[in-house]
Design a protein around this motif. Structure first.
Motif, short mmCIF file in Angstrom:
data_model
loop_
_atom_site.label_atom_id
_atom_site.label_comp_id
_atom_site.label_asym_id
_atom_site.label_seq_id
_atom_site.Cartn_x
_atom_site.Cartn_y
_atom_site.Cartn_z
N UNK A 218 6.70 -76.82 -23.52
CA UNK A 218 6.75 -78.24 -23.34
C UNK A 218 7.98 -78.44 -24.22
N UNK B 245 12.06 -79.85 -23.81
CA UNK B 245 12.46 -81.08 -24.11
C UNK B 245 13.69 -81.33 -24.97
N UNK B 246 13.84 -80.33 -25.76
CA UNK B 246 14.83 -80.35 -26.81
C UNK B 246 16.09 -79.51 -26.67
N UNK C 186 12.10 -87.17 -32.03
CA UNK C 186 11.57 -85.96 -31.47
C UNK C 186 10.25 -86.45 -30.54
N UNK C 187 9.47 -87.23 -31.07
CA UNK C 187 8.31 -87.77 -30.12
C UNK C 187 8.61 -88.58 -29.20
N UNK D 200 11.17 -88.05 -27.53
CA UNK D 200 11.71 -87.02 -26.29
C UNK D 200 10.49 -86.31 -25.82
N UNK D 201 9.42 -85.93 -26.52
CA UNK D 201 8.29 -85.18 -26.13
C UNK D 201 7.80 -86.07 -24.90
#
Lengths: 326, 146
Positions: free
Chosen positions: A287, A291-292, B15-16, B18-19
């Protein structure tokens, strides 16, 4: 006679454990390859493999057959012997840690009292194999990938060790079974949340997974250290990568998420809980990967040296202080 | 040192987020259509090759053989022929062919057609092995549909 029987039993036990471990490594690569493609597809709102078998579950098996049938090409100017040895060198160290992983209360290859140290020591051979592969390919992309991998692993092994040490300070043992046994009531991810987070981030970097996949950054280095590998050489690297993911997630499970502990985990059923936790962690890694975007090299180094290492040092010192006071 | 902790906090927050975005995509339905096995409706604005339209009241085409489509076609890919028949007012269509290899889908024929006898079809599976497969007999096609 009695001692003779003991050694025979031990040898037999190790042989069976080894066969099982190699089976797990290969099946894990198949399952993870499939899951990775499916999850990636679903995140991008595609179907993923759908053609072979129900929901395309046979796709990885067929890919394996195809990749075995391919020619092993050695580049003309490569260092032939070292080039051939490198994939094996990457495969061996990822098999060994499985022998000390506690899958269940009574399901462990061998519970040695330095299990954690053994895993860390053996799995750091992996970076050597990456460097050997990059060097032997005699190719600038491969060499760049290898050099990046080495510097990345040097940076990220420190926070890994420090975060694992703060758990060991609580348990007073390096034995994997001992660490699991210490988490009967409360998991260490609640006792050591900072160490857990630092370990998960550094483990992603340690396995060269996105967003830290600079050693194989395909937009810059074609495929990094395994650019020149074809057929089974390449697939050994891929199997090793997935096995490495399994190992770091298994270590995280053992140290932070209670190992095989769970409801109804008797003598052997704990293996289901163990695998469930490991696969949930690996799904999280997939995941995260989809995502990144990939970090830049200076960002990678900044994260390790400016954030992870200071935080893990402070965490270790605080843990030591608290353990000493209690 | 300034911004050390604020970087950490804003970074972690983003970041959160994005998740969360990818998790939402993970559980939302797939948009890919498995083409040969499932098909979606063609948009009404789609321009396929031209086709003679069937008039629901008469059960046949509406062409009056005025030849304005033939004249309007810049590629000369339309051929229309008609003849006088006993007891019928005006001409009767005997031939309407389209050489789709030359057609540029400009639509001038459709615009020029006063009785609205021709329109774009919604066919898009038009691969073929020979040139001749793209010489369409539109009169035959409209009769087959009737």
């Amino acid at each position: 006679m009695d001692t003779m029987q003991m050694t025979l039993y031990d040898v037999l036990r190790m042989v069976i454990a080894f066969l099982l471990v190699i089976t797990i490594v290969f099946i894990n690569a198949l399952v993870m390859g499939y899951l990775e493609r499916k999850v990636a597809a679903k995140i991008q709102r595609r179907w993923g493999p759908m053609e072979v078998g129900l929901q395309g579950w046979l796709q990885m098996v067929l890919d394996g057959v195809k990749i075995i049938a391919k020619q092993l090409i050695v580049p003309r100017d490569a260092d032939r012997v070292v080039f051939r040895v490198a994939p094996l060198l990457s495969f061996t160290p990822v098999v060994l840690p499985f022998l000390v992983l506690p899958f269940a209360k009574n399901l462990v290859g061998r519970d040695i009292n330095l299990g954690l140290i053994f895993i860390i020591a053996v799995s750091s051979i992996n970076v050597l194999s990456i460097f050997v592969a990059g060097w032997a390919s005699n190719n600038k992309y491969s060499l760049f990938g290898a050099v990046r991998s080495v510097s990345q692993n040097i940076a990220y092994e420190i926070p890994i060790l420090l975060s694992l040490l703060s758990v060991v300070l609580i348990t007073h043992t390096y034995s994997m079974q001992g660490i699991v046994a210490a988490q009967g009531t409360v998991w260490f991810c609640l006792v050591q949340p900072v160490a857990c987070l630092i370990y998960l981030v550094s483990a992603t970097a340690e396995t060269n997974r996105a967003p830290f996949d600079l050693p194989e950054a395909e937009s810059e280095l074609t495929a990094g250290y395994h650019t020149e590998y074809s057929g089974f050489g390449f697939s050994l690297f891929m199997i090793a990568e997935y096995a490495n993911m399994f190992i770091v997630c298994a270590v995280a499970t053992v140290l932070f998420f209670g190992g095989w502990h769970g409801p109804f985990s008797g003598e052997y059923l704990g293996v289901l809980w163990f695998l469930l936790k490991v696969f949930l962690l690996m799904l999280t890694m997939i995941w995260v990967r989809w995502t990144y975007p990939r970090v830049r090299f200076d960002q990678l180094m900044n994260l390790a040296w400016k954030y992870l290492i200071p935080f893990s040092l402070v965490n270790l010192l605080l843990t030591a202080l608290i353990v000493k006071c209690i | 040192m300034s911004g050390y902790f604020s970087d950490l906090i804003t970074g972690s927050k983003s970041l959160l987020v994005g998740l969360g975005v990818t998790l939402k995509a993970l559980v939302s339905p797939v948009v890919t259509v498995q083409y040969p096995r499932e098909k979606i409706d063609v948009s009404p604005a789609f321009r396929g090759h031209i086709d003679l339209m069937k008039d629901e009241t008469t059960g046949t085409h509406r062409c009056i053989v005025c030849l304005s489509c033939m004249k309007a076609c810049p590629c000369q890919c339309i051929t229309v022929e008609g003849e006088k028949q006993e007891g019928v007012k005006g001409k009767v269509l005997t031939l309407f062919t389209l050489d789709f290899t030359k057609c540029s889908l400009c639509g001038l024929c459709v615009e020029s057609c006063k009785p609205h006898a021709i329109d774009f079809s919604d066919e898009y599976e038009l691969a073929g092995f020979s040139r001749e497969e793209f010489f369409y007999d539109l009169l035959k096609r409209v009769k087959e549909r009737a």
